[in-house]
Structures are given as C-alpha cells and as structure tokens.
Design an enzyme around this catalytic site. Structure first.
Site, short mmCIF file in Angstrom:
data_model
loop_
_atom_site.label_atom_id
_atom_site.label_comp_id
_atom_site.label_asym_id
_atom_site.label_seq_id
_atom_site.Cartn_x
_atom_site.Cartn_y
_atom_site.Cartn_z
N GLU A 34 1.15 -1.17 0.17
CA GLU A 34 0.29 -0.04 -0.28
C GLU A 34 1.07 1.56 -0.15
OE1 GLU A 34 -3.26 0.14 -0.71
OE2 GLU A 34 -3.73 -1.60 -0.32
N HIS A 35 0.38 2.08 -0.99
CA HIS A 35 1.28 3.16 -1.33
C HIS A 35 2.64 3.10 -1.12
CE1 HIS A 35 -1.54 6.52 0.56
NE2 HIS A 35 -1.56 5.25 1.13
N GLY A 128 -16.71 4.90 -3.55
CA GLY A 128 -15.86 5.78 -2.40
C GLY A 128 -15.16 4.43 -1.29
N ALA A 129 -15.63 2.92 -1.56
CA ALA A 129 -15.28 2.32 -0.62
C ALA A 129 -14.02 1.83 -0.51
CB ALA A 129 -16.11 1.06 -0.40
N GLY A 130 -12.62 2.37 -1.59
CA GLY A 130 -11.27 1.61 -1.82
C GLY A 130 -11.81 0.23 -2.41
N SER A 134 -13.80 3.53 -9.29
CA SER A 134 -13.48 4.56 -10.10
C SER A 134 -12.72 4.00 -11.57
CB SER A 134 -12.71 5.57 -10.12
OG SER A 134 -11.26 5.20 -9.17
N GLU A 171 -7.82 9.59 -14.84
CA GLU A 171 -8.20 9.49 -14.11
C GLU A 171 -7.35 11.05 -12.99
OE1 GLU A 171 -9.37 6.41 -11.33
OE2 GLU A 171 -8.58 7.48 -9.52
N ASP A 183 -4.41 0.55 -9.91
CA ASP A 183 -6.20 0.27 -9.05
C ASP A 183 -6.37 0.10 -11.13
OD1 ASP A 183 -6.57 0.88 -6.66
OD2 ASP A 183 -7.46 3.39 -7.31
P1 ADP Z 1 -13.55 4.49 -5.14
O1 ADP Z 1 -11.85 4.14 -6.48
O2 ADP Z 1 -12.19 4.10 -3.88
O3 ADP Z 1 -14.37 3.68 -5.12
P2 ADP Z 1 -13.32 7.01 -5.93
O4 ADP Z 1 -13.68 8.47 -5.42
O5 ADP Z 1 -11.93 7.29 -6.18
O6 ADP Z 1 -13.74 5.67 -5.69
O7 ADP Z 1 -14.17 6.49 -6.85
C1 ADP Z 1 -16.23 7.01 -7.08
C2 ADP Z 1 -16.34 7.70 -7.64
O8 ADP Z 1 -16.29 6.43 -9.37
C3 ADP Z 1 -18.19 8.19 -7.92
O9 ADP Z 1 -18.03 9.07 -6.62
C4 ADP Z 1 -18.40 7.87 -8.97
O10 ADP Z 1 -17.85 9.70 -9.42
C5 ADP Z 1 -17.78 7.47 -9.85
N1 ADP Z 1 -18.27 6.22 -10.52
C6 ADP Z 1 -17.61 4.81 -9.43
N2 ADP Z 1 -18.58 3.34 -10.15
C7 ADP Z 1 -19.80 4.55 -10.66
C8 ADP Z 1 -20.88 4.46 -11.79
N3 ADP Z 1 -21.27 2.64 -11.21
N4 ADP Z 1 -21.85 4.76 -12.42
C9 ADP Z 1 -21.38 6.27 -12.01
N5 ADP Z 1 -20.13 7.21 -12.00
C10 ADP Z 1 -19.82 5.61 -11.22
MG MG Z 2 -10.46 5.34 -6.85
#
Ligand code: ADP
Ligand code: MG
Length: 393
Positions: A34-35, A128-130, A134, A171, A183
């Site tokens: 990690e990191h 947003g759960a890590g 995204s 990204e 990722d």
């Molecule tokens: P993580 O990658 O850990 O889930 P991030 O903050 O990097 O968290 O990315 C989450 C963001 O990605 C969401 O807030 C949204 O903008 C986008 N996202 C992820 N999945 C979807 C989806 N199925 N539809 C639309 N946007 C999404």
């Molecule tokens: Mg992400």
C-alpha cells in the site's frame, strides 16, 4: 441481477434497441503493498467479483451520451458532450470518468472514437469504499470505446497494461485525482484465481496462484462505509513527502532504498520524512515476503505481514482512521490470521485473512465493534480473485 443485465435492460429502456456490445471491468482488492505504487515499488492486487458493465453503441454525430443505473435501478443521464470539445475538468462529477477516458483515447489516436457513443453503465462495486469503482468504470469505458471503434482488447498483458495506463491518465489528468497506476492495472490485468505481483517501476508482472479455500482460508473485505476522498490533500501530502525524501536521499524513488540502507537514510532525513520512508521500504519488503510465501503455498503465514502492514500504515504513514483501526483490531481479536487497512486510507475498506471456521465469528465481532459508536454499520463480504476486464457480449 448481474451488472450485464442491468446495463442491457437500461440500454433497451433508454434507446429501444440492443446495444452493439457490453464490456465490463472489476473493482480490486490489494492483498499487500500500500502506498508503494507511486514510489515505483511492488503491489499485490486481485480483481473482485464486483464489476462495472457498460452497454454501448456507436453514434454518428460525435457526441457521447452516458447514463448510469442507480441503486434504484433507474438510469440517470449526464449532460451529453461532444468528443471534440472535451477539456480536462469538464464535465465534472461522475461523468468526468467516462469523459476523461474519451479525452485520453481521442488524443492518443489509437482508435477513432470521434463518432461518439451511447454508453449505459451499471456497476456493483461500492463507490468510495477503496475498492476502485473509479478504475472499474474507467477500464470498462475504455474497452467499450475501443471495442466500438473496432479495437477489441485481447488477453495479452502488454496491451492490457497499456489500456490501464490510458485509464490512469484519465483519472489523473482529466478528473484530477493524483492516484497511482495500481487500481487500473489490477482491473485490466488481474486474472481469476491469482494475485498480480507487479513491479510498478519495470512493469514486470507475474500471476501468482492464490487459492485460499484450498488451505481452509477466506479473504474478508470490511467496507467501513467511511467515504475516503483520495483527492484529499492528505494523499498528495504523503506523495510529495516521499518525492522530497527520495530527492534528499539522491535516489529516483523510494523503491531504491533497501532495507539495509534504511537506518542510514533515517539518520539523515528530517524527522517528518523518516516514517514515510520506513513505511515505503518495509512495505516493499513485505510484498516480496508475501510473494515468497504464496509461491511456497504458505498462505496462512501471509497473515502476520498484513498486520505489520496495518501498523506501518497507521503509525508511520498515518493514513488510517478510527473505523479502520476498530475493524482491524476486532478482526484480529476474533482470531483473524492478519488484517490491515487497504487503499489510500482515511476510510474505505480493510482486508482480513481468516480461517473458514472462524469467519462467522470474525464477522460477528467486527459488526459488534461498530455498534454503540457513531459509526455506520460496515459491509462485509468474502472475496475470491476474479477475472479482469473484458467483453461480455
Ligand atoms: P473508489 O474508486 O475507491 O470507489 P473514487 O472516489 O476513486 O472511489 O471513485 C468513486 C467515484 O467514481 C464515484 O463518486 C463516481 O463519481 C464514480 N463512479 C464509480 N462507479 C460509478 C458508476 N457505476 N456510475 C457512475 N459513477 C461511478
Ligand atoms: Mg478510485
């Protein structure tokens, strides 16, 4: 219902016909490392069974229409945008991820995406759960846009790593999140039943078999429901701290500091940078140790390395938070072989290695530890290494 069917149903509802294809990409967990990605080091991710699917059809007017199916099953459509007009940062919000991928592919010119597309997204990677929802989104969109342009991505590693890099650029440069390449590489390049041992500097990769069930073990993911925000200043601070330390030590990246060099490095660095270096160096060593153990089918012995990784991330790198610490401590108290926070930190998920027999008890104790505090209830699931991104139909 699978994400493929949700994407297909929503596509039919919106456009009244079948899409030309459906592509998908998974979220990821990271066993250890990690990191370390932005320090040119080692990581050991695997793909989750959770995926993001994209049903897609080519247009002719140069515009991209993108919708995402929400938890209520209803598609939400973003403002349409023209491929030719894309500039970093606009559109913002969730549509920025697909737009960013289109922007990168347009400028790279590897395939002609100028005709535009209709894209309908349905995912079940918690956002947003890590767990890299995204990256799952970016990689699925990249495959869809490339596929529509007649550039289907095969099984070859190098080509997949290239798509990961384009998604990463989207990204970093379009959405503006300064994350490492872990990722997207995991989402594109991981394969079923394996963890991916990746040397971020050289790009050398090895699929290492990871069959927890064969040893009576399970990997438990604990989503603390604390939304991490990677864009936060803390991530950038750590990254800049590592770059500064490497500069002071006269090396290209912290990857170049060996375990033997560490005491000398710590003696010369300003006190605020020492712990960052100690984490990067010891974490890289832990990844190498974990890979050796996996190759020797000593999976249970990876557990203590996870716990050491957590301590290092908590005490030296200082990227944990109370919910992650509570989850890890409760899992260990209930008999997990090892546990650690995962991802950038300040929320998101933890990972624990548990025996099959103890898994229900670990789940019970972790859940109980969240009760009576001002915490949202965590979400727990077991994960097995699943397939990377690809075309579904
Ligand atoms: P993580 O990658 O850990 O889930 P991030 O903050 O990097 O968290 O990315 C989450 C963001 O990605 C969401 O807030 C949204 O903008 C986008 N996202 C992820 N999945 C979807 C989806 N199925 N539809 C639309 N946007 C999404
Ligand atoms: Mg992400």
């Amino acid at each position: 219902m699978s994400t493929i069917h949700r994407a297909l149903d929503a596509f039919r509802e919106l456009y009244g016909r079948e899409p030309q294809g459906v592509w998908s990409a998974p979220g990821r967990a990271n066993l250890i490392g990690e990191h370390t990605d932005y320090n040119d080091g080692f990581v050991l991710p695997f793909a989750l069974p959770h995926r993001t699917s994209v049903a897609a059809t080519r247009r002719t007017d140069g515009r991209i229409l993108v919708s995402t199916v929400g938890d209520d099953g209803r598609p939400q459509q973003a403002e349409p945008f023209a491929v030719a007009d894309l500039r970093p940062g606009s559109p913002s919000g969730w549509a920025g991820y697909p737009a960013g991928v289109a922007w990168v592919l347009r400028d790279i010119g590897v395939a002609d995406i100028s005709a535009g597309a209709e894209l309908v997204i349905a995912g079940n990677v918690p956002a947003g759960a890590g767990l890299s929802s995204s990256a799952a989104l970016e990689c699925a969109i990249a495959l869809a846009l490339l596929g529509l342009a007649g550039h289907e991505i095969g099984a070859g590693y190098a080509e997949r790593a290239q798509v990961a890099e384009w998604s990463h650029q989207a990204e970093n440069r379009f959405v503006g999140v300064p994350s490492g390449v872990l990722d997207q590489t995991a989402s594109m390049c991981c394969t079923e039943a394996n963890v991916l041992f990746l040397d971020v500097r050289s790009g050398a990769a090895e699929q290492v078999p990871f069959d927890a069930a064969a040893e009576g073990l399970e990997v438990l993911i604990i989503d603390t429901r604390v939304n991490h925000a990677l864009g936060d200043s803390e991530y950038g601070d750590r990254r800049r701290g590592c770059e500064r330390a490497a500069e002071l030590l006269g090396v290209p990246a912290l990857r170049d500091v060996s375990t033997e060099d560490l005491p000398g490095a710590l003696a010369t660095l300003p006190s605020e940078l020492g712990p960052l270096v100690r984490h990067a160096v010891t974490e890289n060593a832990r990844v190498l140790d974990a890979v050796d153990l996996l190759r020797a089918s000593k999976l249970a012995e990876v557990g203590p390395l996870l716990t050491l990784s957590h301590q290092s991330l908590r005490d030296d790198y200082r990227v944990s938070c109370v919910e992650l610490d509570v989850a890890v401590d409760a899992a260990l108290a209930a008999g997990a072989l090892g546990a650690r926070m995962m991802g950038g930190g300040f929320g998101g998920s933890a990972i624990a290695l548990v025996s099959e027999e103890l898994r229900p008890e670990v789940e019970r104790q972790v859940t109980a530890a969240f009760v009576g505090r001002s915490f949202t209830q965590p979400r727990l699931f077991t994960a097995i290494p699943s397939a990377g991104a690809g075309r579904d139909q």
